[in-house]
Design a protein around this motif. Structure first.
Motif, PDB file in Angstrom:
ATOM      1  N   ARG A  36      26.011  87.897 102.370  1.00 29.10           N
ATOM      2  CA  ARG A  36      26.184  89.002 100.979  1.00 29.10           C
ATOM      3  C   ARG A  36      26.103  88.483 100.058  1.00 29.10           C
ATOM      4  NH1 ARG A  36      21.702  92.068  99.205  1.00 29.10           N
ATOM      5  NH2 ARG A  36      22.454  93.365  98.115  1.00 29.10           N
ATOM      6  N   ASN A  37      27.353  88.645  99.459  1.00 23.32           N
ATOM      7  CA  ASN A  37      27.873  88.145  98.342  1.00 23.32           C
ATOM      8  C   ASN A  37      27.589  86.771  97.598  1.00 23.32           C
ATOM      9  OD1 ASN A  37      29.587  90.578  98.331  1.00 23.32           O
ATOM     10  ND2 ASN A  37      31.127  90.239  99.628  1.00 23.32           N
ATOM     11  N   ALA A  38      27.914  86.136  99.175  1.00 21.81           N
ATOM     12  CA  ALA A  38      27.139  84.689  98.709  1.00 21.81           C
ATOM     13  C   ALA A  38      26.192  84.296  97.717  1.00 21.81           C
ATOM     14  CB  ALA A  38      28.150  83.598  99.489  1.00 21.81           C
ATOM     15  N   ALA A  39      25.381  84.472  98.600  1.00 20.01           N
ATOM     16  CA  ALA A  39      23.965  84.484  98.582  1.00 20.01           C
ATOM     17  C   ALA A  39      24.014  85.116  96.716  1.00 20.01           C
ATOM     18  CB  ALA A  39      22.920  85.231  99.405  1.00 20.01           C
ATOM     19  N   MET A  40      24.389  86.976  96.741  1.00 21.23           N
ATOM     20  CA  MET A  40      24.039  87.370  95.601  1.00 21.23           C
ATOM     21  C   MET A  40      24.614  86.187  94.611  1.00 21.23           C
ATOM     22  SD  MET A  40      21.909  89.124  96.073  1.00 21.23           S
ATOM     23  CE  MET A  40      21.420  89.619  94.879  1.00 21.23           C
ATOM     24  N   ARG A  41      25.928  85.824  94.344  1.00 25.68           N
ATOM     25  CA  ARG A  41      26.520  84.761  93.806  1.00 25.68           C
ATOM     26  C   ARG A  41      25.651  83.810  92.757  1.00 25.68           C
ATOM     27  NH1 ARG A  41      31.342  86.322  95.943  1.00 25.68           N
ATOM     28  NH2 ARG A  41      32.218  84.556  97.913  1.00 25.68           N
ATOM     29  N   GLU A  42      25.386  83.089  93.648  1.00 22.28           N
ATOM     30  CA  GLU A  42      24.254  82.465  94.028  1.00 22.28           C
ATOM     31  C   GLU A  42      23.133  82.473  93.096  1.00 22.28           C
ATOM     32  OE1 GLU A  42      23.322  78.004  94.761  1.00 22.28           O
ATOM     33  OE2 GLU A  42      24.711  78.629  94.829  1.00 22.28           O
ATOM     34  N   ILE A  43      22.549  83.061  93.611  1.00 21.77           N
ATOM     35  CA  ILE A  43      21.052  83.384  92.701  1.00 21.77           C
ATOM     36  C   ILE A  43      21.339  84.075  91.170  1.00 21.77           C
ATOM     37  CG2 ILE A  43      19.439  85.649  92.435  1.00 21.77           C
ATOM     38  CD1 ILE A  43      20.002  86.037  95.725  1.00 21.77           C
ATOM     39  N   ALA A  44      23.215  84.921  91.484  1.00 23.44           N
ATOM     40  CA  ALA A  44      23.156  84.793  89.687  1.00 23.44           C
ATOM     41  C   ALA A  44      23.300  83.291  89.121  1.00 23.44           C
ATOM     42  CB  ALA A  44      24.464  85.871  89.298  1.00 23.44           C
ATOM     43  N   ARG A  45      24.019  82.894  89.725  1.00 21.30           N
ATOM     44  CA  ARG A  45      23.696  80.987  89.453  1.00 21.30           C
ATOM     45  C   ARG A  45      23.186  80.272  88.890  1.00 21.30           C
ATOM     46  NH1 ARG A  45      29.242  80.647  92.814  1.00 21.30           N
ATOM     47  NH2 ARG A  45      27.690  80.281  94.559  1.00 21.30           N
ATOM     48  N   GLY A  57      17.024  84.011  75.721  1.00 26.63           N
ATOM     49  CA  GLY A  57      16.269  85.025  75.544  1.00 26.63           C
ATOM     50  C   GLY A  57      14.860  84.605  76.109  1.00 26.63           C
ATOM     51  N   ARG A  58      14.108  83.101  76.081  1.00 30.09           N
ATOM     52  CA  ARG A  58      13.452  83.216  77.570  1.00 30.09           C
ATOM     53  C   ARG A  58      13.436  82.970  79.185  1.00 30.09           C
ATOM     54  NH1 ARG A  58      11.270  78.112  75.581  1.00 30.09           N
ATOM     55  NH2 ARG A  58       9.085  78.318  76.054  1.00 30.09           N
ATOM     56  N   GLY A  59      12.121  83.463  79.810  1.00 32.70           N
ATOM     57  CA  GLY A  59      12.494  83.103  81.351  1.00 32.70           C
ATOM     58  C   GLY A  59      13.330  84.198  81.551  1.00 32.70           C
ATOM     59  N   PRO A  60      13.258  84.042  82.964  1.00 34.68           N
ATOM     60  CA  PRO A  60      13.739  85.271  83.501  1.00 34.68           C
ATOM     61  C   PRO A  60      15.172  85.631  83.330  1.00 34.68           C
ATOM     62  CG  PRO A  60      12.600  84.362  85.243  1.00 34.68           C
ATOM     63  CD  PRO A  60      12.773  83.021  83.895  1.00 34.68           C
ATOM     64  N   VAL A  61      16.027  86.429  82.631  1.00 37.82           N
ATOM     65  CA  VAL A  61      17.290  86.674  81.991  1.00 37.82           C
ATOM     66  C   VAL A  61      17.844  87.546  82.951  1.00 37.82           C
ATOM     67  CG1 VAL A  61      16.347  86.761  80.255  1.00 37.82           C
ATOM     68  CG2 VAL A  61      16.568  88.425  80.749  1.00 37.82           C
TER      69      VAL A  61
END
Length: 383
Positions: A36-45, A57-61
């Motif tokens: 859970r924690n590692a996965a969410m950090r990876e998605i943020a990275r 300002g462009r694309g998924p932010v």
């Protein structure tokens, strides 16, 4: 596929970083229940990587927006990509259940490039979402099969291709009975849960793909199939204390795979399977067909300068087998690192012959069927 000339990759283009970031984010989302924690950090990275490529300002932010985009065709992310990646435009990485789709495993992974150190590999991430295929194969051939002896190299590599999964005790016994096999510790791992069925009593079961012998994926909807789409058999799962399979289509009447106990079973890593075992199955099949003509065949000569050397008494044929679902990725690799032998396209990839020769006019290319016909003719001539 020869690993003899692992030269530096060309400079990664923005669309390649987008593909790599999208696949890593999709994988992280698919395993968030375990990491859970590692996965969410990876998605943020990975959201940060995407934002860097797109610009302010462009694309998924946000991570949430990126995950939603992963449920839609990749073409929506690759808006500025060159025409050569049109093959990825319709690919969706996450299915309705939040799992990786089959195309993520068998097509998109061929486009992965390593991302910069700030978003480098995490220990829980598999190699096939963090490294390109050449890196994975090179890592296998220098770490898992560390030898300078040709016979040991061939024996070790054949063992991986022929035995990519099985009971741990059985694998050890087969390894010890096979002369020359030199595998490093950690060559095999537990079979992943998504390739396992849990029965009413909690016991786990898995099934070998009829083509590559690696554990097939088991969906929550009861579909069982190999993640590599050219290995096309698809089955319905019939639950029970010892579950069985039923063929979905009207394909060849091959025996149905039998359920194997997951307890104590091991398999090679997904990256090793995809980039060593899968092409190795074709290489061994073509080698066996050439041997049946009474030709002499050497596998992976000179520690894999190329894949096959076939001698008929009067002629020699050197070929490098290329099994790549992405034609554009194959062209790019061959343009960057010219092969040491004639390229051979296995039967399912014979459609690539014309576009490959059009893109690289100076390249010597043949197909499995044409090559074996040439070998048979040379054997008859030598007799």
């Amino acid at each position: 596929m020869s690993e003899s000339s692992l030269g530096a990759h060309h400079t990664d283009e923005p669309w390649q970083r987008l593909v790599a970031a999208a696949l890593r984010a999709a994988y992280a989302w698919s395993v968030r229940g375990v990491h859970r924690n590692a996965a969410m950090r990876e998605i943020a990275r990975m959201t940060g990587v995407v934002m860097e490529v797109y610009g302010p300002g462009r694309g998924p932010v946000t991570p949430a927006v990126l995950v939603e985009r992963l449920r839609a065709p990749l073409g929506g992310l690759l808006v500025d990509a060159r025409q050569e990646v049109a093959e990825l435009a319709d690919v969706v990485l996450l299915d309705e259940e939040g799992n990786l789709t089959e195309k993520a495993y068998d097509l998109v992974c061929e486009h992965v490039v390593p991302l910069k150190e700030a978003a480098g590999a995490q220990r829980w991430l598999p190699t096939w979402v963090t490294m390109h295929s050449d890196q994975i194969r090179h890592r296998v051939f220098t770490a898992m099969i560390a030898t300078t002896k040709q016979d040991e190299y061939v024996a070790s590599r054949k063992f991986l291709v022929q035995h990519p999964a099985g009971g741990e005790r059985d694998l050890v016994e087969k390894r010890d009975r096979t002369d020359g096999v030199r595998l490093a510790g950690g060559s095999y791992q537990d079979i992943p849960e998504e390739q396992t069925y849990r029965g009413p009593d909690g016991r786990g079961w898995w099934w070998r793909c009829p083509d590559c012998k690696w554990p097939m994926a088991v969906s929550s909807a009861g579909k069982v199939r190999c993640r590599y789409r050219p290995h096309s058999a698809v089955y319905d799962l019939l639950p029970g204390t010892r579950p069985k399979l039923r063929r979905r289509d009207d394909g060849p009447g091959a025996p149905l795979p039998v359920a194997q106990a997951a307890e104590g079973a091991k398999c090679v890593d997904a990256g090793v399977w995809r980039f060593v075992v899968v092409p190795g199955v074709s290489e061994l099949r073509i080698a066996a067909a050439a041997e049946r003509t009474k030709a002499e065949v050497q596998l992976w000569p000179l520690l894999d300068r190329y894949d096959l050397l076939v001698e008929t008494g009067g002629e020699k044929f050197a070929v490098d087998v290329k099994e790549c679902l992405s034609l554009n990725s194959l062209i790019d690799r061959l343009r960057t690192r010219p092969p040491s032998a004639r390229i051979l396209l296995p039967k399912p990839f014979r459609w690539q012959l014309e576009p490959l020769t059009d893109a690289l006019p100076g390249l010597a290319v043949t197909t499995e069927t044409k090559f074996l016909s040439q070998v048979r003719a040379a054997v008859r001539k030598a007799q």
